[in-house]
Structures are given as C-alpha cells and as structure tokens.
Scaffold this active site. Structure first.
Site, PDB file in Angstrom:
ATOM      1  CE1 TYR A 108      12.203  46.206  43.886  1.00 37.95           C
ATOM      2  CE2 TYR A 108      12.591  46.645  46.198  1.00 37.95           C
ATOM      3  CZ  TYR A 108      12.958  46.039  45.027  1.00 37.95           C
ATOM      4  OH  TYR A 108      14.073  45.263  45.007  1.00 37.95           O
ATOM      5  CD  GLU A 109      12.223  52.295  41.080  1.00 41.43           C
ATOM      6  OE1 GLU A 109      12.707  51.978  42.181  1.00 41.43           O
ATOM      7  OE2 GLU A 109      12.200  53.472  40.682  1.00 41.43           O
ATOM      8  N   GLY A 110       7.035  51.188  41.163  1.00 43.55           N
ATOM      9  CA  GLY A 110       5.791  51.133  40.378  1.00 43.55           C
ATOM     10  C   GLY A 110       5.296  49.705  40.358  1.00 43.55           C
TER      11      GLY A 110
END
Lengths: 596, 596
Positions: B437-439
C-alpha cells in the site's frame, strides 16, 4: 483462485532433455518406457488439475475440525480426493514392485508429487507421510509387521504418520520422553506406549480405514539420550491375525493446531496411553530408533523440497494469470496489462526462472537416487554421495525460495494479493511451513556444511562443481550463451573457494569448535544458487540445440530467457555469500542476545 | 505473544548520538529540549507497551465485523486504546502549533509512530491516515474547510481517510470514475458524489465522532485522465455552522475485506451516493486532485516505512524472547537455549542489525524533513532533495526488509512459529501489506530511479554518496573498524557506478523508452543496503567513541556487533545488485509471459 495446470511440459523437458531419461535405462525399469512415463504424467496432471486443485482454496477456508468424539473432520471433498488418488494406484508408483508398488523411477514419482503438492499441498502431506512410514517399515520392520501393514500402506487404504516431536523435543530428539513398556510375556511381544506427541501431520482423520503411527519412544530401562530411543509401530486400530481390523488402540487426538497455513492438513497432538497404554510393536533394533528414522528422513527431506517447488509453481501460475488479466497504466502509449510493465515482468521472470531451476535440480537429485538404488557397482556409491549432498540443498533452498516466490506472487497482485479470497496469500501461508518441518532449514545447512561436507572432505560436492565447470565451458563456447558461461564459471569458483573456507572452520578459535554452524546457512544458499544456475545453464544448451534442430516452440525461447535471468540476475545475488563467508562471523562471538 | 517493549534506548541513541539532536536547534523548536524529548519518548513507550501492545494479538484474532446497520465493530479495547491516544494529545505531536498541534520535530513524531506501530500496527493505521488528511487539508483546503475540520482532526476526536482506489484504478489513478456533481447554486458551493471506493483503511468505525473522507473524483465535464481528477472532502456526518454534527451523509460501508493481516484495521468498500449523493467539498484546485494527493503521499510513504520498522522491531523482540527461553540441544557440551546456537544467533543478529539500520536511516530522513521545513535558506532545498530521494528507499526497503525480518522471526521459533497462538506468524501477516500500500514497492523504485534520479541527474543521491564515502574514510582510520570502512567504501563505489548505469538507461534500445523500469528495483535495493550500512558505520563510530569515553554499557558492544554484521554480512548481498544491473535486463525484452 486460478485453476492449477500441472506443468507437464516443463517436467517432460527435465525428464527427457535434461536427464535424457537415463533412469529408464537402469536395471529394474525395463517396463518403464518414455511413452509410459508420458502417460503417467498426463494422468497425474488430470488428477492434480481436476480433482485436487479445485479443493485447495475451499480446504484452506474450511480447515479441519476436531469433533467431540475425538475424530477429525476434513474439509469437504478431501476424503473423496484422497480416495481417488489411492484408487488410481498413485500411492505406490515409486514403491518397488516387490512391495506391491509400480516400481517407477524416483524421477517419475517426484514429478507426480510436485504436481499434487502444487494442486493441494495440505492434501499432499497425507501420502507424503505415508511414504515415510512405508520406507521405515520396509527397511527396518520384521517380516510379520511388513506382511500385516505394508500392503495396505502401499495401496493407500491405510495412511501413515511420523511421531517424533514432543514439547521439549523438537530439533533435539534426544529429549524424547514417551515411554514404551514391554508387555508381560504371556501377552505377546508388544509394548504399551504412554506419552504425548505434538505436530503430528494427518495424525487423525477419516480418509482411510486405519492410521499407522510410527513413534519414537524409550523403554523404561533405556539409557538417556539418543541411544535410548527406539521406533514403534502403533496402529489406530489393532490388526487381527487375518488382517481384519480389531479394537481401537489407546491413541487419541487430543487437539489440532490453529496454523498459519496448510489448514486442510490436520496437525494433531496425539495422546498415547490415556488408558492401559497404546499397543505398539518394535520396529528394527532397540535403541536405534533415531537411526531408523533418519534412513527415511533423507528422502522425506527431498519430498519437502519438491513440495516447495509445487507451491512455487502454483504461485507462478497465479501471478502470471493475474498479470495477464489486470489492465493498469500504459506501455508505449497504449493501455496495457501489468504483465507488460517491465518491473512486473522482472518479477514474473524471476519467479519462473527460479521455479524452473529448483525443479531441474530436485529432479537431478531424484535421478541420482535412482542410480544409487539401481545402478551398477561403483556408480551407485557416487550417486548416493551426490544425493546426500544435494538433499539438504533441495530441501532448504527450494523451500526458502518457495516462500520468497509466493511472497513475490502476492506482490504482483498489488492490493488484491492481501485479500484472502484472491488466493495468492494462501500460497504464502502454506509455503511458510516448508522451511520449518522435516528438519529446519538451519538444520539442513548444518547437515550439508557439517556432516556431509566434512565426512568426505568435500569430495562429492567437488565432483558436482566439476560438472558445473564443464557446463560453464560449454556455454562459453556458444557465442550467444558466452555471458551465461562466464557467470556460471564465476559461481563455480565462488562455491569452490567457500567450500575450502568452510572445511577449514574447525579451527576457527573465536567461535569455538562449532564455528562451522555460523557459516552453514550462507554456504547452503551459495550452493543452491550455483547448482540451480548450473541446471539452467544446461537447460539453455538444450533449448539452443532444440532451436538449432528446427523447433520454434515458444517454450524454448522462454527457457532461454529464464536461463539468462537465472545466471545473470539471480546467481550474482547468491554469489555474494562467498563474501559473507570470507568476511568471517567474528561478530557473533561476543554478541550478547538480550531483550530491550 | 510476548509483551512489547518500545525501543527507547535505541531511539535515543539515534536522536541524541547519530543525529545529535540537530532538529532541536532549528527555528521553531525552541521549546523542545532534549529533556522534553526524552520525556515524550518515555511516555509514548508507556502508551505503546501498556495500552496498545496488549491488544495486538486479540485484535488479530477478533478482527473487525460489519454490522447489519452498516457500522463496523472494532476488536475489544480498540476504541478505548484509540481514545487514550487522542486524549493524551499524541495525534498532534508532529503537527505545527499554528494548526493546534505540539509542533515537535518530525524525528520525534516518527519515533513515537514507530513505537505505536510496533505495539499495534492495525490500530496505528488509524492516526496514520488522519495525519494524511490533516496534511492535505492544511496545504490545500480553504480557510472555511480548515476552520471546520482541522481542529477536530488534529485533536483526534475525528479521524481521516484517503479514498483513492477503485476496482479499475489502483496503481493507475487516472482511471478514477467516482463522479462529483456540482450542486445548483441555491444549495451552496458543494458537490454530490457518486461512486465506489475500495481498500479504504479505517473507512468506518465507532472510535471517533466523525470520519473525514478525502476522495478523488471527477466532475461530469472533466477531461479524461489525471487532469480531470479533483480532491473532495466528504464527512461521515455533515458539520453544522456552529461546529456541531448534523445529518449522516450519503456514504456507507458496503463491506469490509477479509485480509491476510492487520485484521484489527477495518478495510472498507465505501459507497458514495446510494441515495441523493454524498455531499462533498472541493479541496484545492479543480483538476489538481492527484497533485494535492501527492503532496501528502510523500510523507505518508515515510510513515509506511516507519511502520515496517515498528513491526520488524516487534519481530526481533519476539524472536529474541523465544530464543532466550527455548532450551534445545547442547553447546560446548551443556544444555543451551537456542540463542546460543550459532545459526540461531546469526538469525537474531541479522534481524537486530537490519532493524537498527532501517531505523537510523528512516530517522535520518525525518531529520532532513525537519531541515527542509525549518532550516535556513539554501539548506532547506538540499534537505528536501535528500528527503525526496530517501523517502522511496525508506518506504520500500524498510517494508521489504520487515517482511523478511518477520519471516526470519517465524523461522527462529521453529514449529511453534507456524502456530498462530505464538504470535510470530501474525507479525509476518501484518508486515506483508506494507510493501503493497501507499504505492507498491515497485512504484517506489520507479519514483527513485525514474523521477527523483532523472530530474537532478542524480545530484542529491551523489551528495549522499559523498557522505557515505566520508564515513567509510573515518572507519578506515580506526584500526578496529577498518574492515567495515573497506566494505562501506566498496558499497559506495557500487552505488555510484550503478547510478550512472541507471541514468544512462534512457537510451537502452532493447527494452524501449521505459528501460529504466527494469532496473529500478535492484537499484533501490542497492541504495537501501548502502545507505543503511552507512548509518550503521556511523553508529559504530559513535559506539567506539562512547566506549573510549569510558562507557561500558552493553548497548554499545551490541551496536558494534550489529554494525559489523550490517557492513560485512548484509551489505555484500545488497552489493550484488550492481552486478545484476550491469548484466543488463535484455532477457526481459522478448520474454513472452504465458500460462502453461
């Protein structure tokens, strides 16, 4: 979860082209023709793909439950799937004809095992444990025990278990406390067992008529330590003289474990002798239980390596299928599936190259086992020595890599990988046990760097390194593959140098007499990388030969890409272990392990 | 699960000795004395150890459930634990005083975050998302929006979420379809949103009075692609002019996900506009939603890296505690805990050395953020450029390593590691989301090797490499640490060479214009290893200095062992990425991704 397709094409490539079906030329395999092997693989692929594979996700979700009557309920469909396996005669394919099996070579049996573990690892554990019981009995059981138990185990209508671990005795089995009390003469020559065993895979279930537990225990007068341990056979149901099933024995499932993965495999705590004692029969010699167990453990370890490869294959397929389907972002200005993005392609090729390499090495090892059992004088010993060195590598390296491959598979899925319903996460959870059981991977490394290397001064491994060097030379002679040859030659040199360093470790004073233990894991990792790269170098040569002979099958082009990746992208990371070993592990000497 | 003890000693070492409390000397932090920082750390450690930590295992076992009324029930104790956090003022410690926070330096806020994530990662996600919402609003919200929402978010009585992902729009947010329809003038200047967002962390719960959703959506007349996307604020409960809560908005939790880990964190599918449309307010400029989101994402990525380190720390502690307790086998002839076996010690030191190194690098990065915000002319830009380069490394490298460290933690436990009740497996399951997550970490690598490196021709990273070289020289001058200096210097040279190679990739013809994507992940891994080793080299120098000044605290001896391991056992593996990059990725060019 995407459907599983057994990797028949690649298995055939390894058996036919890399191993040139040499096992089939050995005495005893006269009836096993290439056509027969092909038919066996196709049939096993059907069982794996159509019967076992579809139960993998549901088996994980449902798991096993212990009933109030002490029995264990398997996930839906598992009993039928196991019975389809047994009725198809699959349980005996690698067992010799003398014992009632089909007596096919180990390379074929291993190929079938890989497909089944890829389809359903939790279910695959059941026959894997039975195979161990067959092995132990066949080698060490009395004729009477063999007559009563082997046929049923070989046909798979009874299953087997291995009862080693107790709460205080895990990696160190000398601490086993389960007692085996000899019965008074008038009762017969059996024993009554009392104690508790934990982590018993498929220790209780209803998929077979009977369960044959092989149990490590000690007689009341036995000495402490390893030499007091004997091996006993304890059936779930006693067996009458006519072979029919008698009374329920005094062994019960006290509980089952709640585990990270392999939920479809019941992991039991077994209680022996809550009543009058569980009736058991001595297998082999008194006081040699551990030795007898280790006879069979070598091959069980090979099977765990194979299991890792099965899960890695499924993780590959799962990631490939998702990546080919998921549209996201653009490549060269147009919408693209993520399989076209280079960073994702890199992950996919890494997964594929490593899985192929692990498979080739594990089957090379199986071929050595075939020669060790069936080869001529002289070659048997060489093959056994090679197999002895390779087995800890196949077990530990394949399973460590399988965890990493399954984890990379999760990553390919992005956010969906973390959602259980997608199925990628299950493969990671399942794979995570394989580096632990059947001897942790640390123990495999000690077996390689300690026992196996020290006892012949590295001769068997040196023989393998020579073969690696020969392949490197062949690659260098091929203009297109020269860079692969350079890389492989460098890897061989690293392994040779590291082996010398490890052999010298007995005298490392800072770390004391056990110094070798500090270097064992990096050494095994180096050996695994180099030997796998070797197999992929051989695969590249075969692929080039096939293309030169006119084949334009995409399989060969993909194999060349995988070989390039394995030798030039993967091997360098493994080669770093030479630097790790040469830097020395002095930092461990006075490191104090403390909590904050 | 073993109790969690926040690593205050090592955090203090990093803040006081490695970073020399330089953030405290910056304008704006006049009131933050070393004593105050120490008190803050001790108090946060108490919250982490006594309140959040004990709920980690129960939160995992219980998980979250969606009620029939559409609400989400959190695990027992989570509401109280969150409220203890909010009431303690912890939510605002890193927020500027102008916005109602305590305005402590980022290095202190990051230290506190690490402790809380180590104690309970699932719960830690709630304030992490709120921090993102604060950041987005503070930078881009109108004065009216800020006045209505910021104070409550800063005090933590309301929480925030980030609504980006839709089923067809994950890594590629240009595909966002959620619609924001402007309301007729008489209604006001708000919008009505319609659409569905997935993977919304803490999207629905009862721990706070209100939830402030920040949502990417597009107006009906907006152009396709990135430029049509705007950012909207959609509260769960509308807010009246006097600040009191009004009607329930038309946003509901349609379902929650069944995930591999972080079971205590509700991951929701949010449905906007099942009725008349969810009322939302434009944040910032129309069409600049993605840019506004990315303002805040840089820091959110740093926080995810920190989260990985928290979990890694807990995995270390768990493994250490088990290894110190578990007696198995013998060392030098006497019974020993497994912590005395060299192969286990190697694993423990590897876990510890890597966790310490990741922490030091992440806090070094936080210190750069402090300078970037509060430093003088000239130094702000340099620090921001360094932070920009470091953030993708901290995010991706820390989280990849955290997965590996947690997996090694499972391995240290042997068979017990696979049993859920032991707690080691949960840490692996929880850690596995952070690389996604978050890229995804692949996206982080592209950010580093693509955007960040290309835009200044590698100048910022070159500046860091010079610092690495300077540390290497210092180490070489110290007789005892010379070998560490050699290793670090070689690592710096590798990173320099690999950076040049990556900068040249624009012209790699075989892989086309996106060639750099193929090299991004190995490059980030190399950078992570070298920069972490650098920090451990600095730590070794500080430890030697402390010893020279008369300290005999065991902490410093352990730090020297960890530094030795990091530079001589861990760095070489990372350095192999130079060979990987130099070998080239031509094998990806015509690799055809196909299923069997």
């Amino acid at each position: 979860m995407f459907p599983f397709v057994a990797p028949v094409r690649d298995l055939r490539f390894v058996l036919e082209e890399l191993l040139e079906h040499r096992s089939l030329a050995l005495p005893g395999f006269e009836e096993a023709s290439p056509d027969l092997v092909e038919a066996v693989l196709e049939e096993a692929a059907r069982l794996a793909g159509e019967v076992w594979g579809p139960l993998n996700a549901s088996g994980d979700q449902q798991g096993c439950t212990r009933r109030s009557d002490g029995g264990v309920t398997l996930p839906d469909g598992f009993i039928e799937a196991y019975q389809a396996y047994a009725e198809g005669g699959w349980n005996g394919i690698g067992v010799s004809e003398a014992l009632g099996g089909q007596g096919l070579p180990e390379v074929v049996a291993s190929s079938v095992q890989e497909m089944l573990h890829g389809a359903n690892m939790a279910l695959g554990l059941c026959p894997m444990l039975t195979a161990g019981a067959i092995e132990a009995l066949a080698h060490h059981g009395s004729d009477a025990l063999k007559a009563s138990y082997l046929p049923k185990l070989v046909e798979g209508s009874w299953t087997g278990t291995m009862n080693l671990t107790e709460p205080q005795a895990g990696s160190d089995l000398s601490k086993v406390r389960t007692r085996a009390v000899p019965c008074p003469d008038e009762e017969g020559d059996h024993f009554r067992l009392f104690g508790q065993k934990i982590f018993i895979t498929w220790g209780e279930h209803d998929a077979a008529e009977n369960i044959v537990h092989l149990v490590l225990a000690r007689k009341p007068d036995a000495p402490e330590g390893n030499k007091g341990i004997s091996l006993f056979l304890v059936p779930k149901f006693l067996v009458n003289a006519d072979g029919s099933l008698g009374e329920r024995n005094d062994v019960t499932c006290a509980s089952i474990e709640h585990k990270l993965g392999i939920h479809g495999s019941p992991t039991c705590t077994l209680s022996f002798g809550d009543g009058d004692g569980a009736i058991g029969y001595l297998v082999g010699e008194e006081g040699r239980g551990l030795n007898h167990m280790f006879t069979m453990m070598n091959e069980a370890r090979h099977k765990v390596g194979i299991q890792g490869i099965g899960v890695a294959e499924r993780a590959c397929q799962h990631a490939f299928a998702y990546a080919l389907d998921r549209v996201q972002g653009k490549v060269r200005g147009r919408e693209a599936t993520i399989s076209e993005h280079l960073d994702v392609r890199r992950m996919l090729l890494s997964m594929r190259a490593r899985t192929d390499a692990l498979r080739a090495l594990a089957l090379y090892c199986a071929a050595q086992l075939d020669v060790a059992r069936h080869g001529g004088d002289g070659e048997r010993e060489v093959a056994q020595a090679r197999a002895d060195v390779l087995i800890p590598v196949v077990k530990a390296f394949s399973t460590d890599q399988a965890v990493d491959i399954a984890s990379m598979g999760v990553q390919v899925h992005g956010g969906m990988g973390f959602i259980e319903e997608t199925g990628a996460a299950q493969l990671l959870r399942d794979a995570r046990i394989a580096p632990i059981y059947e001897g942790t991977n640390g123990i495999q490394a000690l077996d390689l760097a300690g026992r196996k290397l020290q006892r012949d001064g590295g001769a068997a491994l040196a023989g393998l390194i020579e073969e690696v060097e020969a392949t490197a030379s062949e690659l260098r002679e091929d203009g297109e593959l020269a860079a692969l040859g350079e890389s492989l030659a460098a890897g061989a040199a690293d392994l040779e140098a590291a082996m010398q360093r490890v052999l010298e470790q007995g005298s490392d004073s800072e770390l004391g007499p056990d110094a070798i233990q500090a270097y064992a894991t990096p050494f095994l990792s180096l050996a695994g990388h180099v030997l796998c790269a070797w197999q992929m170098g051989r695969a590249a040569l075969k692929a080039r030969a096939a293309q030169a002979a006119g084949s334009n099958e995409p399989f060969y082009q993909a194999k060349l890409a995988a070989a390039d990746f394995a030798l030039r992208q993967w091997l360098p990371v493994g080669r770093a272990n030479r630097s790790v070993i040469e830097a020395g592990m002095a930092c461990l000497a006075d490191y104090e392990v403390t909590l904050p």
